[in-house]
Enzyme design. Structure first.
Site, short mmCIF file in Angstrom:
data_model
loop_
_atom_site.label_atom_id
_atom_site.label_comp_id
_atom_site.label_asym_id
_atom_site.label_seq_id
_atom_site.Cartn_x
_atom_site.Cartn_y
_atom_site.Cartn_z
N GLY A 1 105.07 -3.00 49.23
CA GLY A 1 104.92 -3.20 47.69
C GLY A 1 106.51 -3.93 47.31
N GLY B 1 102.64 -0.62 43.07
CA GLY B 1 102.80 0.09 44.12
C GLY B 1 104.05 -0.55 44.37
CE1 TYR C 1 93.82 3.32 52.51
CE2 TYR C 1 92.67 2.58 54.51
CZ TYR C 1 94.17 2.62 53.02
OH TYR C 1 94.95 1.44 53.94
CB SER D 1 92.54 -1.62 54.30
OG SER D 1 92.88 -1.55 56.24
#
Ligand SMILES: NC(=O)c1ccc[n+]([C@@H]2O[C@H](COP(=O)([O-])OP(=O)(O)OC[C@H]3O[C@@H](n4cnc5c(N)ncnc54)[C@H](OP(=O)(O)O)[C@@H]3O)[C@@H](O)[C@H]2O)c1
Length: 285
Positions: free
Chosen positions: A19, A13, A167, A144
């Site tokens: 990234g 990514g 997520y 995260s």
């Protein structure tokens, strides 16, 4: 550009967002970088810009929503380099999907679980021999602070789906994988850590989720580069960081039985268990 340091990094990514900044900064400090994403135009342009500035980069395309593509990417990495000193599992999709509808991967798995977690799980396992070749080496899993315990009765979120839950469970799964893998790799010279890079960075993911950015991409890149290269972290493994500070993840990450359950499921879903047992069988001969 600094002079080449002889080391190679793969940043998944890295065609966009944090990234991309990490790839450019590693290249500027002398790393050879393998840039990855789906978008060939953007990927080739980033590799070209790095080369124009005197660095070394190669773009590898793969859509991580198909396990066959993940395996193909691992093969392409093995073709592209004899050594991998750093793997940053960064590619991911946020909580906002079309009309908030549940989506699935090419293999029929819940999409965020597949792209954000399972793809990195498979890619890392397939690349471990290459990563271990030139230890010390590091693996960084970009997770995260948004985490939600995995409900093992409905990992694919077929009931009561929402994008935020999807997520969050994928991000906790990455941390659980980090802790497990660190234990497996203890003493090998390969370390693995996870982090929350920064809150609501100014990236495509945040815009698509309808959120207002509160952090810069550079702030998140600083945190990722800290785990990737800081001398202070030599030999430290299995940790979760909030930015540049060591932090605690959701309690489920520290539940060994839950981690074992996730690992068994992941091996089954990806077909890796058969491959790993075949390799172990061969090494016993
Ligand atoms: N943004 C934040 O505030 C924040 C906060 C906490 C954690 N994070 C984590 O940080 C990481 C990077 O986020 P970001 O904000 O930089 O996101 P971003 O700007 O949306 O970039 C995501 C990257 O992942 C790639 N990607 C997405 N789906 C893919 C797929 N199916 N196959 C291959 N590549 C795929 C994209 O490639 P394409 O060019 O092909 O689209 C792009 O390079 C994610 O893991 C995210 O969860 C971000």
């Amino acid at each position: 550009m600094a002079k080449p340091n002889g080391k190679t990094a793969l940043i998944t990514g890295s065609t966009d967002g944090v990234g991309r900044v990490v790839a450019k900064r590693l290249a500027a400090s002398g790393w050879r970088v393998l840039v990855h994403g789906r978008d060939r135009g953007r990927g080739e342009a980033i590799a070209a810009a790095i080369k124009d500035a005197g660095g070394d980069a190669q773009f590898l395309a793969a859509d991580l929503s198909a396990l066959a593509e993940v395996r193909r990417l691992a093969g392409a990495v093995q073709q592209a380099t004899q050594r991998l000193d750093l793997l940053i599992n960064n590619a991911g999709i946020g909580s906002g999907g079309p009309q908030g509808a549940r989506q699935t991967s090419a293999d029929g798995y819940e999409l965020r679980f597949a792209v954000n977690y399972l793809a990195g799980f498979v890619l890392t396992h397939l690349l471990l021999p290459l990563i271990g070749n030139n230890a010390p080496a590091r693996i960084v899993n970009v997770s995260s602070l948004g985490q939600q315990p995995i409900d093992f009765a409905d990992v694919m979120l077929t009931h009561g789906y929402n994008g935020s839950r999807a997520y969050r469970q994928s991000k906790l799964a990455q941390i659980m994988f980090t802790i497990d893998l660190a234990q497996e790799l203890a003493g090998s010279g390969v370390t693995v850590n996870a982090l929350h890079p920064a809150t609501y960075m100014n990236t495509t993911m945040v815009h698509q989720s309808g959120l207002t950015p509160v952090s810069s991409v550079e702030q998140g890149a600083d945190a990722i580069l800290n785990l990737a290269t800081s001398a202070a972290l030599v030999g430290r493994s299995g940790l979760f960081f909030n930015g540049q500070r060591e932090a605690r993840a959701d309690a489920q990450a520290y539940d060994a039985a839950a981690r074992q359950r996730l690992k068994a499921l992941s091996l089954e879903l990806t077909g890796l268990s058969a491959k790993i047992s075949a390799a172990e069988e061969q090494s016993r001969r």
